[in-house]
Scaffold this motif. Structure first.
Motif, PDB file in Angstrom:
ATOM      1  N   GLN B   1       0.850  -1.203   0.000  1.00 34.28           N
ATOM      2  CA  GLN B   1       0.000   0.000   0.000  1.00 34.28           C
ATOM      3  C   GLN B   1       0.881   1.247   0.000  1.00 34.28           C
ATOM      4  N   LYS B   2       0.594   2.163  -0.953  1.00 37.40           N
ATOM      5  CA  LYS B   2       1.349   3.414  -0.958  1.00 37.40           C
ATOM      6  C   LYS B   2       0.937   4.259   0.238  1.00 37.40           C
ATOM      7  N   GLU B   3       1.839   5.131   0.654  1.00 38.04           N
ATOM      8  CA  GLU B   3       1.563   6.000   1.804  1.00 38.04           C
ATOM      9  C   GLU B   3       0.413   6.959   1.519  1.00 38.04           C
ATOM     10  N   VAL B   4       0.303   7.415   0.274  1.00 38.49           N
ATOM     11  CA  VAL B   4      -0.742   8.366  -0.100  1.00 38.49           C
ATOM     12  C   VAL B   4      -1.470   7.831  -1.325  1.00 38.49           C
ATOM     13  N   GLU B   5      -2.781   7.733  -1.235  1.00 38.60           N
ATOM     14  CA  GLU B   5      -3.591   7.239  -2.336  1.00 38.60           C
ATOM     15  C   GLU B   5      -4.470   8.363  -2.866  1.00 38.60           C
ATOM     16  N   GLN B   6      -4.514   8.470  -4.193  1.00 40.22           N
ATOM     17  CA  GLN B   6      -5.329   9.508  -4.823  1.00 40.22           C
ATOM     18  C   GLN B   6      -5.895   8.947  -6.108  1.00 40.22           C
ATOM     19  N   ASP B   7      -7.196   9.074  -6.294  1.00 42.13           N
ATOM     20  CA  ASP B   7      -7.843   8.592  -7.508  1.00 42.13           C
ATOM     21  C   ASP B   7      -7.355   9.435  -8.693  1.00 42.13           C
ATOM     22  N   PRO B   8      -6.778   8.809  -9.705  1.00 45.55           N
ATOM     23  CA  PRO B   8      -6.221   9.578 -10.821  1.00 45.55           C
ATOM     24  C   PRO B   8      -7.251  10.172 -11.767  1.00 45.55           C
ATOM     25  N   GLY B   9      -8.529   9.769 -11.597  1.00 45.76           N
ATOM     26  CA  GLY B   9      -9.572  10.245 -12.501  1.00 45.76           C
ATOM     27  C   GLY B   9      -9.431   9.565 -13.864  1.00 45.76           C
ATOM     28  N   PRO B  10      -9.704  10.239 -14.984  1.00 50.17           N
ATOM     29  CA  PRO B  10      -9.946  11.687 -15.059  1.00 50.17           C
ATOM     30  C   PRO B  10     -11.335  12.080 -14.593  1.00 50.17           C
ATOM     31  N   LEU B  11     -11.449  13.343 -14.185  1.00 49.89           N
ATOM     32  CA  LEU B  11     -12.694  13.899 -13.713  1.00 49.89           C
ATOM     33  C   LEU B  11     -13.100  15.029 -14.652  1.00 49.89           C
ATOM     34  N   SER B  12     -14.307  14.939 -15.189  1.00 47.55           N
ATOM     35  CA  SER B  12     -14.792  15.952 -16.130  1.00 47.55           C
ATOM     36  C   SER B  12     -16.085  16.535 -15.591  1.00 47.55           C
ATOM     37  N   VAL B  13     -16.144  17.862 -15.470  1.00 44.70           N
ATOM     38  CA  VAL B  13     -17.326  18.518 -14.895  1.00 44.70           C
ATOM     39  C   VAL B  13     -17.707  19.714 -15.760  1.00 44.70           C
ATOM     40  N   PRO B  14     -18.956  20.160 -15.704  1.00 45.00           N
ATOM     41  CA  PRO B  14     -19.349  21.377 -16.430  1.00 45.00           C
ATOM     42  C   PRO B  14     -18.937  22.610 -15.644  1.00 45.00           C
ATOM     43  N   GLU B  15     -18.725  23.681 -16.349  1.00 44.60           N
ATOM     44  CA  GLU B  15     -18.389  24.960 -15.719  1.00 44.60           C
ATOM     45  C   GLU B  15     -19.430  25.323 -14.666  1.00 44.60           C
ATOM     46  N   GLY B  16     -18.940  25.797 -13.525  1.00 45.05           N
ATOM     47  CA  GLY B  16     -19.842  26.181 -12.443  1.00 45.05           C
ATOM     48  C   GLY B  16     -20.094  25.089 -11.422  1.00 45.05           C
ATOM     49  N   ALA B  17     -19.688  23.871 -11.716  1.00 42.61           N
ATOM     50  CA  ALA B  17     -19.903  22.759 -10.796  1.00 42.61           C
ATOM     51  C   ALA B  17     -18.996  22.879  -9.575  1.00 42.61           C
ATOM     52  N   ILE B  18     -19.399  22.189  -8.516  1.00 38.89           N
ATOM     53  CA  ILE B  18     -18.535  22.043  -7.340  1.00 38.89           C
ATOM     54  C   ILE B  18     -17.724  20.768  -7.529  1.00 38.89           C
ATOM     55  N   VAL B  19     -16.423  20.907  -7.375  1.00 42.23           N
ATOM     56  CA  VAL B  19     -15.523  19.777  -7.557  1.00 42.23           C
ATOM     57  C   VAL B  19     -15.003  19.323  -6.200  1.00 42.23           C
ATOM     58  N   SER B  20     -14.976  18.021  -6.007  1.00 47.81           N
ATOM     59  CA  SER B  20     -14.426  17.443  -4.783  1.00 47.81           C
ATOM     60  C   SER B  20     -13.289  16.505  -5.142  1.00 47.81           C
ATOM     61  N   LEU B  21     -12.123  16.789  -4.602  1.00 49.00           N
ATOM     62  CA  LEU B  21     -10.945  15.959  -4.813  1.00 49.00           C
ATOM     63  C   LEU B  21     -10.483  15.458  -3.454  1.00 49.00           C
ATOM     64  N   ASN B  22      -9.956  14.241  -3.403  1.00 46.61           N
ATOM     65  CA  ASN B  22      -9.558  13.749  -2.091  1.00 46.61           C
ATOM     66  C   ASN B  22      -8.391  12.783  -2.156  1.00 46.61           C
ATOM     67  N   CYS B  23      -7.772  12.608  -1.006  1.00 45.35           N
ATOM     68  CA  CYS B  23      -6.657  11.679  -0.826  1.00 45.35           C
ATOM     69  C   CYS B  23      -6.806  10.986   0.519  1.00 45.35           C
ATOM     70  N   THR B  24      -6.342   9.763   0.570  1.00 39.91           N
ATOM     71  CA  THR B  24      -6.221   9.066   1.838  1.00 39.91           C
ATOM     72  C   THR B  24      -4.755   8.752   2.079  1.00 39.91           C
ATOM     73  N   TYR B  25      -4.408   8.586   3.343  1.00 43.88           N
ATOM     74  CA  TYR B  25      -3.018   8.289   3.647  1.00 43.88           C
ATOM     75  C   TYR B  25      -2.954   7.295   4.793  1.00 43.88           C
ATOM     76  N   SER B  26      -1.811   6.669   4.926  1.00 40.80           N
ATOM     77  CA  SER B  26      -1.692   5.609   5.919  1.00 40.80           C
ATOM     78  C   SER B  26      -0.784   5.982   7.089  1.00 40.80           C
ATOM     79  N   ASN B  27       0.081   6.962   6.911  1.00 43.56           N
ATOM     80  CA  ASN B  27       1.075   7.285   7.927  1.00 43.56           C
ATOM     81  C   ASN B  27       0.566   8.393   8.854  1.00 43.56           C
ATOM     82  N   SER B  28       0.319   8.060  10.104  1.00 46.90           N
ATOM     83  CA  SER B  28      -0.221   9.036  11.047  1.00 46.90           C
ATOM     84  C   SER B  28       0.798  10.118  11.413  1.00 46.90           C
TER      85      SER B  28
END
Lengths: 113, 114
Positions: B1-28
């Motif tokens: 398991q990598k220390e930091v995980e991030q969904d690579p997408g791609p993410l496509s949204v229309p102009e004006g949308a709210i975008v949510s990006l996130n990461c999880t990590y394992s090292n406290s």
């Protein structure tokens, strides 16, 4: 003001050749970093310089990789006997100190044929 | 398991949308959390910086850190085509002077369509 600059912007080389990548940090920045960005691995830390010394070389992937910094300014990353897996974008960053924001250069895109 | 995980997408949204990006990590041990934006063929630039848990807002951007869940988020309100880029999360420790050593997620490619 001038940001971090790197040269060359692109480098194509043949397997087994040596390459040198150059980084000019922002003037007055004492800390300098090299990172590698590849499709499979993302952005990975390679080495950290404070002044001319490198207290952390832990990210260098093999002894074919070396780096130096002279005059507390320009840094050179050297890759000897390049391999195809060395193909990546090599990014340099600098900061006023190790506790400050890191500013990145545009990178050198290295392709090993 | 990598220390930091991030969904690579791609993410496509229309102009004006709210975008949510996130990461999880394992090292406290991670205490500093950052979001970088990287345009094509450019180096990453720092967008948001947070120490420990909590929220931080800067214009249309909000960064959230939940250390109990080891989860960080970046929200972009009223997204614009100029927001189209790769967004990288990064984090570092606060021990032994190693706060400079950034560990990155792989990045999420975002496209905002006009």
């Amino acid at each position: 003001g001038a940001g971090v600059s790197q040269s060359p912007s692109n480098k194509v080389t043949e397997k087994g050749k040596d390459v040198e990548l150059r980084c000019d940090p922002i003037s007055g920045h004492t800390a300098l970093y090299w990172y590698r960005q590849s499709l499979g691995q993302g952005l990975e830390f390679l080495i950290y310089f404070q002044g001319n010394s490198a207290p952390d070389k832990s990210g260098l992937p093999s002894d074919r990789f070396s780096a130096e910094r002279t005059g507390g300014s320009v840094s050179t990353l050297t890759i000897q006997r390049t391999q195809q897996e060395d193909s990546a974008v090599y990014l340099c960053a600098s900061s006023f100190s190790s506790y400050n924001e890191q500013f990145f250069g545009p990178g050198t895109r290295l392709t090993v044929l | 398991q990598k220390e930091v995980e991030q969904d690579p997408g791609p993410l496509s949204v229309p102009e004006g949308a709210i975008v949510s990006l996130n990461c999880t990590y394992s090292n406290s041990a991670f205490q500093y959390f950052m979001w970088y934006r990287q345009y094509s063929r450019k180096g990453p630039e720092l967008l948001m910086y947070t120490y420990s848990s909590g929220n931080k807002e800067d214009g249309r951007f909000t960064a959230q850190v939940d250390k109990s869940s080891k989860y960080i988020s970046l929200f972009i309100r009223d997204s614009q085509p100029s927001d189209s880029a790769t967004y990288l999360c990064a984090m570092s420790r606060n021990s032994g002077g190693s706060n400079y050593k950034l560990t990155f997620g792989k990045g999420t490619l975002l496209t905002v369509n006009p």
